[in-house]
Write a protein that holds these residues in place. Structure first.
Motif, PDB file in Angstrom:
ATOM      1  N   MET A   1      51.191 122.309 156.106  1.00  0.00           N
ATOM      2  CA  MET A   1      50.213 122.207 157.197  1.00  0.00           C
ATOM      3  C   MET A   1      50.944 122.072 158.530  1.00  0.00           C
ATOM      4  SD  MET A   1      47.248 119.346 157.803  1.00  0.00           S
ATOM      5  CE  MET A   1      46.261 119.344 159.288  1.00  0.00           C
ATOM      6  N   ASP A   2      50.632 122.910 159.484  1.00  0.00           N
ATOM      7  CA  ASP A   2      51.251 122.883 160.803  1.00  0.00           C
ATOM      8  C   ASP A   2      50.460 121.935 161.706  1.00  0.00           C
ATOM      9  OD1 ASP A   2      52.653 123.294 163.061  1.00  0.00           O
ATOM     10  OD2 ASP A   2      52.077 125.402 163.345  1.00  0.00           O
ATOM     11  N   VAL A   3      51.076 120.806 162.048  1.00  0.00           N
ATOM     12  CA  VAL A   3      50.381 119.805 162.867  1.00  0.00           C
ATOM     13  C   VAL A   3      50.618 120.016 164.351  1.00  0.00           C
ATOM     14  CG1 VAL A   3      50.480 118.097 161.030  1.00  0.00           C
ATOM     15  CG2 VAL A   3      52.306 118.170 162.717  1.00  0.00           C
ATOM     16  N   MET A   4      51.499 120.955 164.703  1.00  0.00           N
ATOM     17  CA  MET A   4      51.820 121.159 166.120  1.00  0.00           C
ATOM     18  C   MET A   4      50.587 121.511 166.962  1.00  0.00           C
ATOM     19  SD  MET A   4      54.024 120.844 168.419  1.00  0.00           S
ATOM     20  CE  MET A   4      55.496 120.605 167.429  1.00  0.00           C
ATOM     21  N   PRO A   5      49.671 122.403 166.489  1.00  0.00           N
ATOM     22  CA  PRO A   5      48.474 122.678 167.298  1.00  0.00           C
ATOM     23  C   PRO A   5      47.647 121.431 167.591  1.00  0.00           C
ATOM     24  CG  PRO A   5      48.731 124.358 165.605  1.00  0.00           C
ATOM     25  CD  PRO A   5      49.739 123.292 165.310  1.00  0.00           C
ATOM     26  N   LEU A   6      47.527 120.548 166.594  1.00  0.00           N
ATOM     27  CA  LEU A   6      46.763 119.317 166.807  1.00  0.00           C
ATOM     28  C   LEU A   6      47.461 118.424 167.826  1.00  0.00           C
ATOM     29  CD1 LEU A   6      44.412 117.457 166.061  1.00  0.00           C
ATOM     30  CD2 LEU A   6      45.802 116.585 164.173  1.00  0.00           C
ATOM     31  N   LEU A   7      48.788 118.302 167.715  1.00  0.00           N
ATOM     32  CA  LEU A   7      49.532 117.482 168.663  1.00  0.00           C
ATOM     33  C   LEU A   7      49.401 118.036 170.078  1.00  0.00           C
ATOM     34  CD1 LEU A   7      52.820 116.763 166.648  1.00  0.00           C
ATOM     35  CD2 LEU A   7      50.908 115.214 167.067  1.00  0.00           C
ATOM     36  N   LEU A   8      49.486 119.366 170.202  1.00  0.00           N
ATOM     37  CA  LEU A   8      49.350 119.987 171.521  1.00  0.00           C
ATOM     38  C   LEU A   8      47.959 119.745 172.104  1.00  0.00           C
ATOM     39  CD1 LEU A   8      51.158 123.400 170.914  1.00  0.00           C
ATOM     40  CD2 LEU A   8      51.972 121.491 172.310  1.00  0.00           C
ATOM     41  N   LEU A   9      46.935 119.825 171.247  1.00  0.00           N
ATOM     42  CA  LEU A   9      45.565 119.604 171.701  1.00  0.00           C
ATOM     43  C   LEU A   9      45.382 118.187 172.226  1.00  0.00           C
ATOM     44  CD1 LEU A   9      42.574 120.411 171.975  1.00  0.00           C
ATOM     45  CD2 LEU A   9      42.278 119.757 169.574  1.00  0.00           C
ATOM     46  N   VAL A  10      45.821 117.207 171.441  1.00  0.00           N
ATOM     47  CA  VAL A  10      45.641 115.805 171.829  1.00  0.00           C
ATOM     48  C   VAL A  10      46.466 115.474 173.071  1.00  0.00           C
ATOM     49  CG1 VAL A  10      45.973 113.409 171.112  1.00  0.00           C
ATOM     50  CG2 VAL A  10      45.075 115.086 169.486  1.00  0.00           C
ATOM     51  N   ALA A  11      47.741 115.902 173.074  1.00  0.00           N
ATOM     52  CA  ALA A  11      48.613 115.597 174.216  1.00  0.00           C
ATOM     53  C   ALA A  11      48.115 116.290 175.481  1.00  0.00           C
ATOM     54  CB  ALA A  11      50.045 116.023 173.898  1.00  0.00           C
ATOM     55  N   GLY A  12      47.733 117.557 175.359  1.00  0.00           N
ATOM     56  CA  GLY A  12      47.234 118.276 176.527  1.00  0.00           C
ATOM     57  C   GLY A  12      45.946 117.682 177.065  1.00  0.00           C
ATOM     58  N   SER A  13      45.040 117.312 176.162  1.00  0.00           N
ATOM     59  CA  SER A  13      43.770 116.713 176.582  1.00  0.00           C
ATOM     60  C   SER A  13      44.004 115.383 177.288  1.00  0.00           C
ATOM     61  CB  SER A  13      42.862 116.507 175.369  1.00  0.00           C
ATOM     62  OG  SER A  13      42.628 117.716 174.692  1.00  0.00           O
ATOM     63  N   ALA A  14      44.897 114.561 176.726  1.00  0.00           N
ATOM     64  CA  ALA A  14      45.181 113.263 177.342  1.00  0.00           C
ATOM     65  C   ALA A  14      45.802 113.446 178.723  1.00  0.00           C
ATOM     66  CB  ALA A  14      46.113 112.452 176.444  1.00  0.00           C
ATOM     67  N   ALA A  15      46.692 114.440 178.856  1.00  0.00           N
ATOM     68  CA  ALA A  15      47.336 114.682 180.155  1.00  0.00           C
ATOM     69  C   ALA A  15      46.308 115.106 181.204  1.00  0.00           C
ATOM     70  CB  ALA A  15      48.416 115.753 180.004  1.00  0.00           C
ATOM     71  N   VAL A  16      45.395 115.992 180.825  1.00  0.00           N
ATOM     72  CA  VAL A  16      44.371 116.451 181.773  1.00  0.00           C
ATOM     73  C   VAL A  16      43.433 115.299 182.128  1.00  0.00           C
ATOM     74  CG1 VAL A  16      42.409 118.002 182.089  1.00  0.00           C
ATOM     75  CG2 VAL A  16      44.493 118.837 180.985  1.00  0.00           C
ATOM     76  N   ALA A  17      43.040 114.505 181.121  1.00  0.00           N
ATOM     77  CA  ALA A  17      42.156 113.367 181.384  1.00  0.00           C
ATOM     78  C   ALA A  17      42.819 112.357 182.312  1.00  0.00           C
ATOM     79  CB  ALA A  17      41.762 112.696 180.072  1.00  0.00           C
ATOM     80  N   GLY A  18      44.134 112.141 182.113  1.00  0.00           N
ATOM     81  CA  GLY A  18      44.854 111.235 183.000  1.00  0.00           C
ATOM     82  C   GLY A  18      44.920 111.773 184.422  1.00  0.00           C
ATOM     83  N   ALA A  19      45.157 113.082 184.549  1.00  0.00           N
ATOM     84  CA  ALA A  19      45.204 113.687 185.883  1.00  0.00           C
ATOM     85  C   ALA A  19      43.843 113.645 186.562  1.00  0.00           C
ATOM     86  CB  ALA A  19      45.695 115.130 185.768  1.00  0.00           C
ATOM     87  N   ALA A  20      42.770 113.738 185.764  1.00  0.00           N
ATOM     88  CA  ALA A  20      41.418 113.747 186.334  1.00  0.00           C
ATOM     89  C   ALA A  20      41.100 112.446 187.062  1.00  0.00           C
ATOM     90  CB  ALA A  20      40.393 113.986 185.229  1.00  0.00           C
ATOM     91  N   ARG A  21      41.748 111.366 186.672  1.00  0.00           N
ATOM     92  CA  ARG A  21      41.491 110.084 187.322  1.00  0.00           C
ATOM     93  C   ARG A  21      41.965 110.070 188.772  1.00  0.00           C
ATOM     94  NH1 ARG A  21      42.397 105.340 182.790  1.00  0.00           N
ATOM     95  NH2 ARG A  21      41.110 106.286 181.170  1.00  0.00           N
TER      96      ARG A  21
END
Length: 534
Positions: A1-21
């Motif tokens: 199972m390739d977990v990299m897409p999930l890690l990219l999704l979570v990390a990217g989402s958190a980064a955008v949410a942090g920038a949105a603040r």
């Protein structure tokens, strides 16, 4: 199972949410926009929503977090408007949107159109409540929006099941539909009531074991959801009932558990909310690929009609639901401040979210006789466009609308005064209790230690009153602000010394962790004395 897409999704989402603040744009909207943009970047994986993951794995913790943070007493006081929105409006929107789609889209069966109506019906109040808190809307409006979002998913999922049964040729009748609603609602509430007391009892008995208690806390929403679903009841309502009860009784749980639990659930909520809004935008390629027989011009026309009908239907429901009950003198007496501005805000705060998309993706490819589900891909497309349309159009215009209406803002000074009075009463009770305890021989303390207890108590009593006082001419700080800043500076000085002693090998790492934990708790206490204030 390739977990990299999930890690990219979570990390990217958190980064955008942090920038949105750091921007004036609401976080959910920026996340959706980032998802839309990322969907067409070469090499980005295909993030197709799986309803078997979203509904049982993402929805329960999000609902549980919202329920824990909601006020049971406020929801009970606003039960009528919450019920009218979370049940009445969802059923009304199901019929209105479904019938409009049936009239506009050629050859679309009425049952399939009602499936679309049920899918689009429930608003997701995450974005709306975030904006409401940021702009200081009256507590009652925020409570109504929160309460609606806690329950409306259960109504929509049940309506979807009934409409889907009719579309699949199972032959559902009005009686079957009413029975389905009764079983889902009463069963979900019943399962929640059965589970909430033993779960709370277990949490209270696991004292001095905060790690075990928080492990249980993480499992609770999934347990409540799955148990209810196993009985054919509403897992959503079961999770909400349990969450409201545990939140209302949280003061009875060990203090260390509460502190850890708050941090854990804030992190879980942040990650999940960020991820699901990014997932919404990432669905665009999946949705467009399936349009097939429908031209882009046709699909766009249908999308505009469904979006407009969904928006108008909410106003058509909200205004009568607000003012017709006020024909009763009892309601007018209980809700004296209601005017036309509040329903305008509630009516415009109808943004849809990931639950609608998850339900849409769960529409089967084929019906009972093996034929393809009528216009399934169009249902996905119209759900997607309605979700994006409401998030972008209503989400971007809701803040200026709130400012333009000039609703009465929260009275921060009155709230601080109420907090100070409550703290004063509690401090007097603590003082009486301390005198009772010190009068007993086995509680004897040296004078300086007894005075320290009284000093701590006096500090808590005065902290809130000091926020009402004057501010420093140069710094603009209140005395309480200055106190907390100086306390943190002192703690930081101690922390640097401890680290230096560890580096000089005069203390080991284990002792350093003990000393730093003590400082962390003191700094957290100094910070929280002012951080949770209005």
């Amino acid at each position: 199972m390739d977990v990299m897409p999930l890690l990219l999704l979570v990390a990217g989402s958190a980064a955008v949410a942090g920038a949105a603040r750091r921007t004036p744009v609401p976080g959910p909207l920026l996340l959706v926009a980032a998802g839309l943009a990322a969907a067409y970047i070469p090499g980005v994986p295909d993030y197709t929503l799986d309803p078997h993951i979203v509904l049982p794995l993402l929805l329960p913790p999000l609902l549980h977090t919202a329920a824990l943070e909601s006020s049971y007493l406020d929801l009970r006081a606003n039960l009528r408007p919450v019920a009218l929105l979370s049940v009445g409006y969802v059923l009304f929107a199901t019929v209105v949107v479904g019938y409009a789609a049936y009239l506009v889209i050629p050859d679309l069966p009425l049952a399939a159109a009602l499936v679309l109506g049920a899918v689009i019906a429930p608003p997701d109040a995450v974005a709306a409540t975030a904006i409401a808190r940021k702009l200081g809307l009256p507590n009652r409006i925020t409570t109504i929006l929160q309460g609606e979002s806690l329950v409306n998913d259960a109504t929509a999922i049940t309506a979807y099941k009934v409409a889907l049964a009719a579309a699949a040729g199972v032959g559902a009748t009005w009686t079957d539909g009413i029975r389905e609603f009764a079983v889902a609602a009463l069963g979900g509430i019943g399962v929640g009531v059965v589970l909430m007391i033993p779960l709370h009892w277990l949490r209270c008995r696991l004292r001095d074991a905060p790690l075990l208690e928080n492990t249980l806390s993480l499992l609770i929403p999934f347990v409540a959801y799955q148990v209810a679903e196993q009985f054919g009841a509403s897992g959503v309502l079961a999770v909400v009932v349990v969450g409201l009860y545990l939140g209302h009784r949280s003061w009875q749980v060990d203090f260390e558990t509460r502190l850890q639990e708050e941090a854990v659930w804030k992190m879980v909520s942040f990650v999940l909310e960020s991820t699901v809004f990014a997932l919404i935008g990432l669905q665009l390629p999946v949705v467009l690929r399936g349009l097939g027989e429908f031209s882009g011009e046709q699909a766009a026309w249908y999308a505009v009609v469904v979006f407009v009908v969904a928006v108008i239907a909410r106003f058509v429901w909200v205004f009568p639901a607000t003012f017709v009950p006020r024909l009763s003198a009892r309601v007018r007496e209980r809700e004296p401040g209601t005017n036309w501005k509040a329903p305008v805000i509630v009516g415009w705060a109808g943004m849809r979210g990931v639950v609608s998309l998850a339900i849409a993706f769960s529409v089967p490819v084929a019906v009972r006789d093996g034929d393809a589900f009528p216009a399934r891909n169009l249902v996905l497309f119209l759900t997607f466009t309605t979700v994006i349309g409401t998030l972008v159009v209503q989400g971007l215009t809701l803040p200026p609308l709130i400012r333009a209406l000039r609703l009465p803002a929260r009275d921060v000074r009155a709230e601080t005064l109420a907090e100070a009075q409550a703290q004063n009463e509690a401090s007097r009770a603590a003082e009486r209790r301390l005198d009772e305890l010190l009068a007993e021989e086995h509680n004897a303390l040296p004078g300086p230690l007894a005075d320290r207890l009284r000093t701590v108590m006096e500090r808590r009593r005065n902290a809130v009153w000091e926020r009402l006082g004057t501010v420093h001419e140069v710094t603009g700080e209140s005395a309480d602000d200055t106190y907390r800043r100086l306390a943190r500076e002192m703690i930081d000085a101690e922390r640097k010394v401890f680290v230096g002693l560890r580096d000089a090998r005069r203390i080991d790492d284990e002792m350093l962790r003990v000393l730093l934990k003590r400082l962390d708790l003191e700094e957290a206490a100094a910070y929280r004395e002012g951080a949770d204030t209005p």
